[in-house]
Design an enzyme around this catalytic site. Structure first.
Site, PDB file in Angstrom:
ATOM      1  N   HIS A  16       4.459  -2.881   5.382  1.00  0.00           N
ATOM      2  CA  HIS A  16       4.761  -1.299   5.798  1.00  0.00           C
ATOM      3  C   HIS A  16       3.392  -0.769   6.171  1.00  0.00           C
ATOM      4  O   HIS A  16       2.470  -1.054   5.735  1.00  0.00           O
ATOM      5  CB  HIS A  16       5.310  -0.675   4.443  1.00  0.00           C
ATOM      6  N   ASP A  18       2.027   1.866   5.573  1.00  0.00           N
ATOM      7  CA  ASP A  18       1.164   2.594   4.715  1.00  0.00           C
ATOM      8  C   ASP A  18       0.478   1.538   3.584  1.00  0.00           C
ATOM      9  O   ASP A  18      -0.650   1.571   3.034  1.00  0.00           O
ATOM     10  CB  ASP A  18       2.044   3.539   3.695  1.00  0.00           C
ATOM     11  N   LYS A  19       1.420   0.520   3.565  1.00  0.00           N
ATOM     12  CA  LYS A  19       0.751  -0.543   2.577  1.00  0.00           C
ATOM     13  C   LYS A  19      -0.252  -1.539   3.368  1.00  0.00           C
ATOM     14  O   LYS A  19      -1.323  -1.953   2.613  1.00  0.00           O
ATOM     15  CB  LYS A  19       1.810  -1.591   2.150  1.00  0.00           C
ATOM     16  N   GLU A  44     -10.543   5.734   2.964  1.00  0.00           N
ATOM     17  CA  GLU A  44      -9.173   5.902   3.652  1.00  0.00           C
ATOM     18  C   GLU A  44      -8.903   5.116   5.004  1.00  0.00           C
ATOM     19  O   GLU A  44      -9.944   5.221   5.986  1.00  0.00           O
ATOM     20  CB  GLU A  44      -9.078   7.530   4.015  1.00  0.00           C
ATOM     21  N   GLU A  57     -16.527   7.689   2.086  1.00  0.00           N
ATOM     22  CA  GLU A  57     -17.769   7.982   1.610  1.00  0.00           C
ATOM     23  C   GLU A  57     -18.134   6.579   0.876  1.00  0.00           C
ATOM     24  O   GLU A  57     -17.428   6.046  -0.062  1.00  0.00           O
ATOM     25  CB  GLU A  57     -17.944   9.179   0.734  1.00  0.00           C
ATOM     26  N   LYS A 176      11.464  -2.218   3.756  1.00  0.00           N
ATOM     27  CA  LYS A 176      11.766  -1.503   2.579  1.00  0.00           C
ATOM     28  C   LYS A 176      12.963  -1.903   1.542  1.00  0.00           C
ATOM     29  O   LYS A 176      14.002  -2.370   2.095  1.00  0.00           O
ATOM     30  CB  LYS A 176      11.761  -0.137   2.863  1.00  0.00           C
ATOM     31  N   PHE A 244      15.908  -3.353  13.992  1.00  0.00           N
ATOM     32  CA  PHE A 244      14.608  -2.807  13.238  1.00  0.00           C
ATOM     33  C   PHE A 244      13.825  -4.088  13.745  1.00  0.00           C
ATOM     34  O   PHE A 244      13.148  -4.963  13.014  1.00  0.00           O
ATOM     35  CB  PHE A 244      14.787  -3.041  11.936  1.00  0.00           C
ATOM     36  N   ASP A 252       5.332   3.297  13.138  1.00  0.00           N
ATOM     37  CA  ASP A 252       5.152   4.565  12.243  1.00  0.00           C
ATOM     38  C   ASP A 252       3.570   4.235  11.927  1.00  0.00           C
ATOM     39  O   ASP A 252       3.461   3.414  11.398  1.00  0.00           O
ATOM     40  CB  ASP A 252       6.094   4.445  11.140  1.00  0.00           C
ATOM     41  N   ALA A 253       2.743   5.287  11.865  1.00  0.00           N
ATOM     42  CA  ALA A 253       1.387   5.499  11.746  1.00  0.00           C
ATOM     43  C   ALA A 253       1.560   5.221  10.011  1.00  0.00           C
ATOM     44  O   ALA A 253       2.210   5.758   9.343  1.00  0.00           O
ATOM     45  CB  ALA A 253       0.846   6.590  12.015  1.00  0.00           C
ATOM     46  N   ARG A 258      -0.150   7.081   0.616  1.00  0.00           N
ATOM     47  CA  ARG A 258       1.080   7.853   0.770  1.00  0.00           C
ATOM     48  C   ARG A 258       2.288   7.228  -0.066  1.00  0.00           C
ATOM     49  O   ARG A 258       3.432   7.603  -0.245  1.00  0.00           O
ATOM     50  CB  ARG A 258       1.505   7.788   2.051  1.00  0.00           C
ATOM     51  N   LYS A 259       1.987   6.149  -0.816  1.00  0.00           N
ATOM     52  CA  LYS A 259       3.078   5.460  -1.573  1.00  0.00           C
ATOM     53  C   LYS A 259       2.811   5.267  -2.995  1.00  0.00           C
ATOM     54  O   LYS A 259       3.068   4.360  -3.916  1.00  0.00           O
ATOM     55  CB  LYS A 259       3.300   4.119  -0.974  1.00  0.00           C
ATOM     56  N   LYS A 279     -10.514   3.360  -3.618  1.00  0.00           N
ATOM     57  CA  LYS A 279     -11.516   3.853  -4.581  1.00  0.00           C
ATOM     58  C   LYS A 279     -12.077   3.188  -5.575  1.00  0.00           C
ATOM     59  O   LYS A 279     -11.398   2.031  -6.306  1.00  0.00           O
ATOM     60  CB  LYS A 279     -10.825   5.028  -5.205  1.00  0.00           C
ATOM     61  N   LYS A 283     -13.927   6.423  -9.924  1.00  0.00           N
ATOM     62  CA  LYS A 283     -12.641   7.497  -9.922  1.00  0.00           C
ATOM     63  C   LYS A 283     -11.675   7.279 -10.874  1.00  0.00           C
ATOM     64  O   LYS A 283     -10.968   6.375 -10.990  1.00  0.00           O
ATOM     65  CB  LYS A 283     -12.185   7.257  -8.536  1.00  0.00           C
ATOM     66  N   ASP A 285      -8.901   8.751 -10.846  1.00  0.00           N
ATOM     67  CA  ASP A 285      -7.359   8.602 -10.393  1.00  0.00           C
ATOM     68  C   ASP A 285      -7.079   7.336 -10.368  1.00  0.00           C
ATOM     69  O   ASP A 285      -5.731   6.864 -10.814  1.00  0.00           O
ATOM     70  CB  ASP A 285      -7.444   8.982  -8.940  1.00  0.00           C
TER      71      ASP A 285
END
Length: 404
Positions: A16, A18-19, A44, A57, A176, A244, A252-253, A258-259, A279, A283, A285
């Site tokens: 995918h 995003d992955k 990123e 960074e 998916k 598909f 798709d970018a 995002r997941k 990260k 961090k 998060d």
């Protein structure tokens, strides 16, 4: 808590878009941590048709110091990125590991952030950002994860394994899944709906080849779900758009982070909003979400509750957490207040506390262990060697003793 209900979670494959971005970002984290365990990374990634862009960074001895790249560092970063895409399996006209354009816009970490995070004099290492983080565990599966998400992940892992081994001829990397289960008395008992969309080679959207793909996916689902979960009432939606073929970053970018619900608990628990991939472990998060999962999983493993949610919060540059909150959702054998005290004491004794330094040293997070987390969930995985240390259940006896 409701006892009878229907609940759904989704997952996405390693292919995918995003992955793809998450895996590239975490491969950069691993690369830098392999050079310098104290590296600072916030990477990123953007992926789209024949293009990968890095931004963020960094600070890393032997790679980027005093505003300068070490000799060969830029080439090694590009090789790392291309290898991630090659390993996933993208060699398509619209996204090919060997020919996509690569742009690197990583640069040095802000000195103003560094002064808050770095230890200095009597100041301990501070949190890399403010925020809230959640950990969760439940007894729906052996890995103490929500069943809907666990099965969604496993369906796609099976598709990926069959694609890499060439067990079937028609699968491409992007996919998916989505699993809807009916719960009775709080226990999953049946699948009411299963959705699987998988990128495929030309011709597998209709006719005999289309039927072959449909039968294959249904067989995988039947293998993954417990016996009896598929009934005459189970609705299947396999490639419901029809065709598909164009997929991945060409279709798709993709962007890092995002997941986050796929990465965590499939919507069965709150989320603080911060992504993990890209990260380093200063961090919170990332590291605090890992330690709260570790604590919540041990609460359930100890038999102290069937469900457990833990929240912590931090301020940037401050080492100690601002709060610790526990919710046992009415399933606990002890009070939440007593458990909060026991968790604080056990974390102090076994990890060195819930400070950023305590978490990353206590769990051994300053290692190149993150690429494996970036697809099919950060939680519910098997701890092996240095990998997934937050999935251990070695605190269960300590928690029970602390509450005795």
């Amino acid at each position: 808590m409701r006892s009878d209900y229907v609940f759904t979670s989704e997952s996405v494959s390693e292919g995918h878009p995003d992955k793809v971005s998450d895996q590239i970002s975490d491969a950069i984290v691993d690369l830098f941590l392999s050079k310098d365990p104290e590296a600072r990374v916030a990477c990123e990634t953007l992926t789209t048709t024949q293009l990968v862009v890095l931004a963020g960074e960094i600070r890393c001895k032997g790679v980027y110091e005093n505003g300068e790249w070490a000799p060969g560092a830029l080439e090694e970063i590009e090789r790392t990125v291309r290898n991630v895409v090659r390993t996933i399996g993208y060699a398509q006209d619209g996204f090919h590991w060997e020919t996509f354009e690569f742009i690197n816009r990583l640069h040095g970490q802000s000195a103003h952030i560094a002064q808050g995070v770095d230890a200095a004099g009597n100041k301990d290492e501070g949190a890399g950002d403010q925020g809230i983080m959640f950990g969760f565990a439940c007894d729906e599966t052996p890995d103490l994860m929500p069943a809907t998400l666990d099965y969604s992940h496993k369906i796609l892992q099976r598709l990926a394994a069959d694609r890499h081994s060439a067990a079937v001829p028609f699968l491409e990397p992007d996919a998916k899944s989505q699993v809807t289960l009916r719960f009775k008395d709080g226990v999953p008992v049946a699948a009411t709906a299963v959705v699987v969309s998988t990128q495929h080679r030309e011709g597998y959207d209709a006719g005999e080849k289309g039927a072959e793909l449909q039968a294959y996916v249904k067989g995988v689902v039947a293998d993954i779900l417990p016996a009896g979960f598929i009934t005459d009432e189970t609705r299947f939606h396999i490639n419901p758009t029809g065709t598909f073929v164009i997929g991945g970053p060409d279709g798709d970018a993709g962007l890092t982070g995002r997941k986050i619900i796929v990465d965590t608990y499939g919507g069965a628990a709150p989320h603080g909003g911060g992504a993990f991939s890209g990260k380093d472990p200063t961090k919170v998060d990332r590291s605090a979400a890992y330690v709260t999962r570790y604590l919540a999983k041990n609460v359930v493993a100890a038999g102290l509750a069937k469900r457990c949610t833990i929240q912590v919060s931090y301020a940037i540059g401050v080492s100690e957490p601002l709060s610790l909150y526990v919710d046992l959702h009415g399933t606990g054998t002890v009070s939440e207040e007593a458990l909060e005290g026991a968790l604080t004491r056990v974390a102090a004794a076994k990890l060195g506390g819930l400070t950023p330094r305590g978490i990353r040293m206590g769990l051994g997070l300053n290692k190149p262990i993150y690429a494996k987390t970036a697809a099919y969930g950060h939680f519910g995985r098997k701890p092996e060697g240095d990998l997934f240390p937050w999935e251990r259940t070695d605190l269960a006896d300590d928690l029970k003793a602390a509450l005795a």
